[in-house]
Design a protein around this motif. Structure first.
Motif, PDB file in Angstrom:
ATOM      1  N   SER A 120       0.826  -1.202   0.000  1.00  2.40           N
ATOM      2  CA  SER A 120       0.000   0.000   0.000  1.00  2.40           C
ATOM      3  C   SER A 120       0.864   1.258   0.000  1.00  2.40           C
ATOM      4  O   SER A 120       0.578   2.222  -0.712  1.00  2.40           O
ATOM      5  CB  SER A 120      -0.924   0.003   1.224  1.00  2.40           C
ATOM      6  OG  SER A 120      -1.814  -1.083   1.179  1.00  2.40           O
ATOM      7  N   ARG A 139       0.387   3.612  -3.363  1.00  2.48           N
ATOM      8  CA  ARG A 139      -0.635   4.651  -3.193  1.00  2.48           C
ATOM      9  C   ARG A 139      -0.435   5.792  -4.189  1.00  2.48           C
ATOM     10  O   ARG A 139      -1.394   6.228  -4.846  1.00  2.48           O
ATOM     11  CB  ARG A 139      -0.606   5.185  -1.771  1.00  2.48           C
ATOM     12  CG  ARG A 139      -1.707   6.222  -1.526  1.00  2.48           C
ATOM     13  CD  ARG A 139      -1.899   6.504  -0.070  1.00  2.48           C
ATOM     14  NE  ARG A 139      -3.122   7.258   0.163  1.00  2.48           N
ATOM     15  CZ  ARG A 139      -3.680   7.427   1.344  1.00  2.48           C
ATOM     16  NH1 ARG A 139      -3.134   6.867   2.410  1.00  2.48           N
ATOM     17  NH2 ARG A 139      -4.785   8.119   1.473  1.00  2.48           N
ATOM     18  N   PHE A 142      -7.528   1.358  -4.303  1.00  2.00           N
ATOM     19  CA  PHE A 142      -6.752   1.462  -3.071  1.00  2.00           C
ATOM     20  C   PHE A 142      -7.671   1.687  -1.873  1.00  2.00           C
ATOM     21  O   PHE A 142      -7.513   1.062  -0.814  1.00  2.00           O
ATOM     22  CB  PHE A 142      -5.734   2.598  -3.193  1.00  2.00           C
ATOM     23  CG  PHE A 142      -4.924   2.838  -1.959  1.00  2.00           C
ATOM     24  CD1 PHE A 142      -3.780   2.091  -1.709  1.00  2.00           C
ATOM     25  CD2 PHE A 142      -5.305   3.808  -1.035  1.00  2.00           C
ATOM     26  CE1 PHE A 142      -3.035   2.310  -0.557  1.00  2.00           C
ATOM     27  CE2 PHE A 142      -4.567   4.030   0.115  1.00  2.00           C
ATOM     28  CZ  PHE A 142      -3.424   3.280   0.353  1.00  2.00           C
ATOM     29  N   GLU A 165      -8.275  -0.412   1.578  1.00  2.00           N
ATOM     30  CA  GLU A 165      -8.161   0.146   2.925  1.00  2.00           C
ATOM     31  C   GLU A 165      -9.408  -0.169   3.746  1.00  2.00           C
ATOM     32  O   GLU A 165      -9.326  -0.508   4.928  1.00  2.00           O
ATOM     33  CB  GLU A 165      -7.967   1.661   2.830  1.00  2.00           C
ATOM     34  CG  GLU A 165      -6.616   2.079   2.268  1.00  2.00           C
ATOM     35  CD  GLU A 165      -5.492   1.829   3.241  1.00  2.00           C
ATOM     36  OE1 GLU A 165      -5.377   2.567   4.228  1.00  2.00           O
ATOM     37  OE2 GLU A 165      -4.718   0.866   3.003  1.00  2.00           O
ATOM     38  N   ALA A 191      -5.538  -3.462  -3.535  1.00  2.00           N
ATOM     39  CA  ALA A 191      -4.744  -2.517  -4.330  1.00  2.00           C
ATOM     40  C   ALA A 191      -3.757  -3.228  -5.243  1.00  2.00           C
ATOM     41  O   ALA A 191      -3.317  -2.670  -6.247  1.00  2.00           O
ATOM     42  CB  ALA A 191      -3.993  -1.561  -3.398  1.00  2.00           C
TER      43      ALA A 191
END
Length: 501
Positions: free
Chosen positions: A385, A389, A425, A429, A436
């Motif tokens: 992540s 991101r 993404f 989360e 992701a």
């Protein structure tokens, strides 16, 4: 196929035929009957006085003849071929094979011979061949198949050729009884002539995929290699038996390791499971203690998702954090849990192993990482992540209308796909999992991700590959509730089952 296998009737304008009356215009047509018993009969009929008397073969008493004039017209072939010709005629057709044409190792055709005219001076029939199927295998083992008529795909109409989903199309083709028969005949012919054409095809081969495999890898000398993964990484400079390949993999000299390696291989092959030799190679390279190697080899790990570098990366990661006893303990945990824990961890680790400059990322944990499968998985998810991101912020996904059809809104759930990498993404989360990491798979059309929302909150997400549900998980990778499973099954039945157009 012998020309007499199909009983034909052909009408020809007498003035278009080579005769002694060339140049004259006469009111006749030549009608020829070609019986399946090989008897041939031609007579002239006055077109203005034609009475179309029924004909019976004087040899076998057959009265049924197919109208060749009809089948010479292109529009005659729109119906499924199984409805145009008797089954016994179609089943009797024999393929032809041409070897070594350009980039192709071999090309096979299945043709129907149709009479189109007669030479009255020599009493000979001229035929045109109508191709039903062309199947080729190139030098790299790629199979190409071209269907030149409409086959009966269990009720599918000719619109099957317009399907955007190639995997669906292939599955339908492979379920066609007539095409399956033709392919079996082609396989048998290739095996019978393999020596003449210098093809290294094991006798155990039973399908076109088997044949294609050994055309691509002619240096492999055992049918068992069918079950090996990433086979292209074995040495190619000479012929390989299974024993040669196992000796190449085994970089260790201990007899105990050699024994358990052969036992592991034998067990995999007996159950026709993929043999991921990169798992073995990485294990023998990174773990020094023979007893721990033997212990790990006895674990029922899911190694079906193996790729050429994933196990090497995984063991590099493990040995940078744990001693060998803890690695064995951790792998035992993975073996006892659902397969996705190991598969997701390894796939994400492969994603984060190289940054945008293709430099190795050094794995550093702020706190010591415990040898627990969930902690290892979550740690890799966190690394992934953090890396992706920013990359995903500018990523966008496009979909075909067919892929968007399952996006529906009901009283219970609304179904959506992610349109941007940032949205994917954020889904990950919210679900506290590795969603992701699927951006590349979505971009390459390898996989589809659908999210199921209730009152704008993501409840669960699913991964679909090759029209199959690979994963369906709620938050923290937990299992779906029974009511969620019921809705998912109904939804999937509606949009993804093969018998749905």
């Amino acid at each position: 196929m012998q020309t007499s296998a199909i009983p034909w009737k052909i009408k020809c304008d007498f003035n278009t035929l080579p005769t002694l009356f060339h140049g004259e215009t006469l009111p006749y047509q030549a009608i020829t009957y070609l019986c399946s018993c090989s008897h041939q009969y031609t007579y002239l009929e006055n077109k203005t006085l034609a009475n179309h008397q029924p004909y019976r073969c004087p040899i076998c008493a057959n009265e049924t003849f197919l109208n060749a004039n009809y089948f010479l017209k292109p529009f005659s072939w729109y119906d499924p071929i199984e409805k145009l010709f008797p089954k016994e005629i179609l089943y009797a057709l024999e393929p032809t094979i041409i070897y070594g044409q350009g980039q192709y190792k071999l090309t096979s055709h299945v043709n129907l011979k149709i009479p189109y005219t007669i030479n009255l001076l020599r009493n000979t029939i001229m035929y045109k061949e109508h191709q039903l199927l062309e199947l080729s295998i190139d030098n790299q083992g790629k199979i190409s198949q071209l269907l030149n008529v409409n086959f009966d795909f269990y009720g599918y109409d000719k619109d099957v050729y317009d399907f955007e989903d190639d995997l669906l199309k292939e599955s339908i083709i492979d379920n066609c009884t007539l095409l399956t028969l033709y392919k079996r005949k082609i396989v048998a012919m290739i095996k019978n002539t393999k020596t003449t054409h210098n093809l290294e095809i094991p006798d155990e081969c039973t399908s076109m995929n088997d044949i294609a495999f050994f055309i691509k890898y002619p240096y492999l000398k055992s049918y068992e290699f069918i079950y090996w993964k990433s086979i292209e990484f074995l040495p190619k400079h000479h012929s390989l038996t299974v024993l040669d390949a196992l000796n190449f993999i085994n970089i260790r000299k201990e007899k105990s390791i050699k024994k358990v390696l052969f036992q592991h291989y034998k067990q995999q092959i007996q159950h026709k499971k993929p043999f991921a030799f990169h798992y073995i190679y990485a294990l023998l390279h990174h773990i020094k203690d023979p007893n721990i190697i033997i212990q790990i080899l006895h674990l029922p790990l899911d190694i079906s998702g193996d790729s050429s570098g994933s196990w090497e990366l995984f063991f590099t990661f493990l040995t940078s954090h744990f001693d060998e006893k803890r690695i064995a303990h951790l792998l035992k945990q993975f073996a006892q849990e659902e397969d996705y824990w190991l598969v997701d961890t390894m796939e994400l680790l492969s994603e984060v192993s190289y940054d945008e400059n293709h430099k190795n990322i050094h794995y550093q944990a702020n706190n010591p990482l415990r040898a627990n499968y969930k902690e290892v998985h979550d740690y890799v998810v966190h690394m992934h992540s953090s890396l992706y991101r920013q990359t995903l912020t500018h990523q966008t996904f496009t979909y075909t209308p067919k892929e968007l059809t399952p996006c529906i809104r009901t009283a219970t759930y609304s179904v959506h796909v992610p349109y941007t990498g940032l949205e994917l993404f954020e889904w990950g989360e919210k679900m506290h999992n590795c969603l992701a990491g699927y951006d590349r798979a979505i971009l390459s059309k390898n996989k589809l991700i659908y999210g199921f929302f209730k009152e704008d909150e993501l409840v669960f997400a699913i991964e679909i590959q090759e029209r199959k549900i690979v994963q369906a998980k709620s938050k923290y990778n937990t299992e779906l509730l029974s009511v969620e499973k019921d809705f998912l099954n109904s939804w999937f039945e509606q949009f993804f089952k093969v018998n749905n157009k």
